[in-house]
Design a protein around this motif. Sequence first.
Motif, PDB file in Angstrom:
ATOM      1  N   VAL A 241      -8.018   0.457  -0.232  1.00 23.07           N
ATOM      2  CA  VAL A 241      -7.567   0.719   1.128  1.00 23.07           C
ATOM      3  C   VAL A 241      -7.847  -0.556   1.900  1.00 23.07           C
ATOM      4  N   MET A 242      -6.795  -1.122   2.471  1.00 25.19           N
ATOM      5  CA  MET A 242      -6.960  -2.377   3.203  1.00 25.19           C
ATOM      6  C   MET A 242      -6.735  -2.099   4.679  1.00 25.19           C
ATOM      7  N   ILE A 243      -7.748  -2.342   5.468  1.00 24.60           N
ATOM      8  CA  ILE A 243      -7.653  -2.030   6.888  1.00 24.60           C
ATOM      9  C   ILE A 243      -7.650  -3.329   7.677  1.00 24.60           C
ATOM     10  N   ARG A 244      -6.541  -3.600   8.321  1.00 27.51           N
ATOM     11  CA  ARG A 244      -6.462  -4.833   9.116  1.00 27.51           C
ATOM     12  C   ARG A 244      -6.798  -4.537  10.563  1.00 27.51           C
ATOM     13  N   ILE A 245      -7.349  -5.523  11.230  1.00 22.73           N
ATOM     14  CA  ILE A 245      -7.662  -5.341  12.642  1.00 22.73           C
ATOM     15  C   ILE A 245      -6.553  -5.984  13.465  1.00 22.73           C
ATOM     16  N   ILE A 246      -5.823  -5.139  14.168  1.00 22.71           N
ATOM     17  CA  ILE A 246      -4.689  -5.612  14.964  1.00 22.71           C
ATOM     18  C   ILE A 246      -4.856  -5.064  16.374  1.00 22.71           C
TER      19      ILE A 246
END
Lengths: 556, 326, 277
Positions: A241-246
């Motif tokens: 699970v890849m969680i990007r901060i946007i």
Amino acid sequence: MIFKRVILCVFAFSLLFGCRNGAKEEERPQASSGGESRAEAPAVGGTNLAGDALSSSEIAEPINLIPAISSDSASHQIASYIYNGLVKYDKDLNLTGDLAESWEISPDNKSITFHLRKNVKWHDGEPFTAEDVKFTYEFMISDDTPTSYDGDFRKVTDFSVIDDYTVRVSYAEPYAPALNGWGIWIMPAHLLKGVSPSKSPLQRKPVGTGPYMLEEWDTGKSVTLKAFGDYFEGRPNLDKVMIRIIPDQATQFMELLNGSIDIMSLTSMQAARQTSSARYADKYNTYSYLDNSYTYVGYNLRKEPFNDKRVRQALSYASPRQEIIDGILFGRGVPATGPYKPGTYWYNGDVKKYEYDPEKAAALLAEAGWADKDGDGILEKNGKKLRFELITNQGNSTRSQIAEILQRSWKQIGVQVDIRVLEWATFINEYINKGNFSAIVMGWNIIQDPDIFDVWSSTRCGGSGLNFICFQNEEADRLLAAGQGSYDPAVRKAAYDKLQEILAEEQPYTFLYVPDSNTALSKRFKNVVPAPAGITYNFIDWYVPEGMRKYSFADK
Amino acid sequence: MAGYILRRLLAMIPLLIGITVICFFVINLAPGSAADMRVSMNPKYSETAREKFEKMYGLDKPLYEQYFIWLGKFVRLDFGDSFATDGKKVTEKIGERLPITVGLNVLSMFFIFLIGLPLGVASAYWRDSVFDRAATVAVFIGYAVPTFWLALICMYWFGVHLGWLPISGLTSYDYDSLSPAGKFLDLSRHLILPVSISVFGALAGISRFARSSTLEVLGEEYITAARARGIGEGAVLFRHALRNALLPVVTILGLSVPGLIGSSVIFESVFSIPGMGQLFYMSVMMRDYPTIMGILVIGALLTLAGNFIADVAYAFIDPRIRYGSG
Amino acid sequence: MARGRLLRRLNKNIILFGGAAIVVFFVLTALFAPLIASHDPGAIDMASVFLPPSGEHLFGTDELGRDVFSRVVYGSRVSLFVGIVAVGISVAVGVALGLASGYYGGWTDSVIMRFTDVMLCFPSFFLILAVIAFLNPSIINVMAVIGLTGWMGVARLVRAETMSVKNREYIIAARLAGLSHARILFKHILPNVLSPVFVTAALGMAGAILTESSLSFLGLGVQPPTPSWGNILTAGKDNIMFAWWLSFFPGVAILLTALGYNMLGEGLRDAADPRKK
């Protein structure tokens, strides 16, 4: 407990980025499924379901992955993949075992005995035992733990470890919300014992029992989780699970259209207006279901004219709920009649309703002694005009739009409203906590346990109590206590049904609506089955068929 | 030269003290304490917890005392612990993000000079021509356009509609597994939009400055004399005009630092770049005073450093300064 | 003949006149907003939300069915007001400090100039952001804080001009004649140092309007329902992909205004430049 956690999530979320979408971060069901649904997972004739990854995004950097000491939604969202509680809610929103296999409540309703699972491992390979539960309890009430979620645990009078896989907690009085409270994420005793939590490396490198473990946290950029092979319900299908901060919502949606993120919570407007393009429709499904939150107008009951029930009722009659839902939510929501979600067990639909009726509103105001004597269109009583300030927090455009609609429609019954939009910290510290407001537009999350003591009990009025409107009603207090005092759903339901009738009659809030929650999810994920709990309850069973996979990893 | 540098450094000390005073008092005179923030909407946060918090961060002492304690730590480059519950020190938080912001700004500055200088010189040389006017209006448009709006339009157009460029972030998810060349390419692709927009927005300052200083030089007698001697226009422009016009432009380097850093808040939010601007905004919204003060001081120090480099560079190019009255 | 000369002058100062034309256009828009606007800018009409531009709604409608054209027209009042007050504060503070510094010299000068240097070191947007967040983003705070962080350039300019003027013969004569400092400062020096201030003020207007829009983007600008270009643009940006008109028109208004003031300032500077003649 979750209630408070959620409040703080909402708090932190709007604090950081102002709830731009208006929909508050809901408490997602934890990323795991019940043992039985696991067995039902489609057995695609021996093919390997494992592979690919889910790319997601958070609007802010998580603060601390020891979730007890952080209060922001990003931290809690990520923690939900990493940790388990003793109990959780299943897809039909029934309380079920998670790390606890089962539990019993003593005949006097004052203690609960949990029987723990025996095959659970921490991410570092250590076995999970009763010591961990005991430690978590002690951790929560320790003065060294800067936590906000200790309330329920301070009510525990005795905590005993009966054997390695059995614990018993006791309370002075029967306290039903306690069970729900044991959904608290359990912390590893072997790594945290004797360490000051604010110095622990686990803040950045958490170790849990959950389906995913932390692989990498790239500050400000992303958090990557990878599947935990020894997860007690079996290894989850998606490798990562890849969680990007946007931080910007418009950017998030572009990243979605671009295919860089797979899942996103859409605003009503996005769901209604921006999902028809081929670019979206070819790649994404939109899952809509009622959100666990409601939006309301709260009146400061300590103040004139809101201490008069008729005025509050009049304002409710003059609030065009349907227009608000149709206009601002594009029809994606239902009118709220009280603090529970329509369609759930605790909801009582049989209460006084306030259909939009300006004439009835005007009549109520006249009955309360308000009249327009000087002909300026604004009502007066004893020389004072019916004029007040409606405040809300900034950064949430939905709430300020609601304020504008209410301003217009209340004007028609002779009530003049000035709108003020305040920055969150000021809003809370200078206005709400000091009781220094007339009316506010706000939202609460609805949790699965029906206990709403903190919001409505007269003992929670004043200071930074959540009953900031100062609702004081003896019968309501009695019902709130009754609801906490029994584990019998029927008894609790009776109490909360009556409470809903009182709230509907008294209208301390004008309950506006329960919005839809709209989630966009890439079509390549299979075995996504919407249920009352939403879609993420069986996250570990989602898979991507071979050939449709997008990401592949060398180091499985 | 060493003496000159030392003199410049010493002259910075009073400025430094002034910077710390302003940072500290601006932050501390603001209504609403950090302790208030912690207890907001949190019924379980007891009064003793509040006292504990105040003691822990020394908030119970008088303001001037707090200032000296803070200053004492600051001299040792210690900004204290962040109020956010992430258990990090302020220096650590800033350290993680500073290189990104500084790197981006240095890169932007490079392109600003690369494009802005020739543009300004050309504008001056062909003064009042159509080119001059067009260039003037173009650089002003860059300055006048709200950056976040232009950024979103470009992100949509190049990222979603055409699909040529990545939309946000600095690297792709598989960055770590790429070859060095692949890494460079990936990073460059991510940098195109933010750097272009930043450069477009900041061209006006440099190019206008270059234009006017070139105009000044072109009016000087020695240029007229050079022309009279029959030296080619190219030589006039490059050997004489450009070199002399360059000098004052160097000073603008220091002056443009605060603007670039300031605009990083917007950039980093729109493009999801984990830099200091983003951290500053988050810290402000969380009332994380130690981090806010740390970033303000660091930001001011960067400006001082920019000015210092400009001064030294200037002195280096033009020896008269070194031995002058300065 | 005369027309020829006029055209030549116009051509020579096209930047100045172009800028002035844009500025005048928006000032007139602000002044006559009630006459220009086709609708009440706050009139909610939930039956006609998100309409694209048409004859009825020149710039389309927003999420509450309000007329974007009328909102942009009224927004010009707020945005220009923010700019004028902020620049007014900057100029007042800058002129006062610059005059004092340049006229009295000595310690006064040192202290004021060091203070100016210190203020110039801060990324002013950081300072503005922090102070507004702490104080609450009301229109008054936004104007005051932008103004109070933008005076340094003016102060330096005025100081330099004052220093060059104060030793002229007529000033010395006035001083010998026993005129008070105040009289000399305001009657004799001030008028002589003002022209470069106009240039800075014009540029400052552009800066203030842009700063307000940046603050709005972060949720800290002028707060709705008061329409400012910044907050109209910010409200529209999330829908940039399907309702372009919501952000396009306020964006262009900000762009043109800031461009206009910049061209005006640049043109003024150029016109004042003796080499140009």
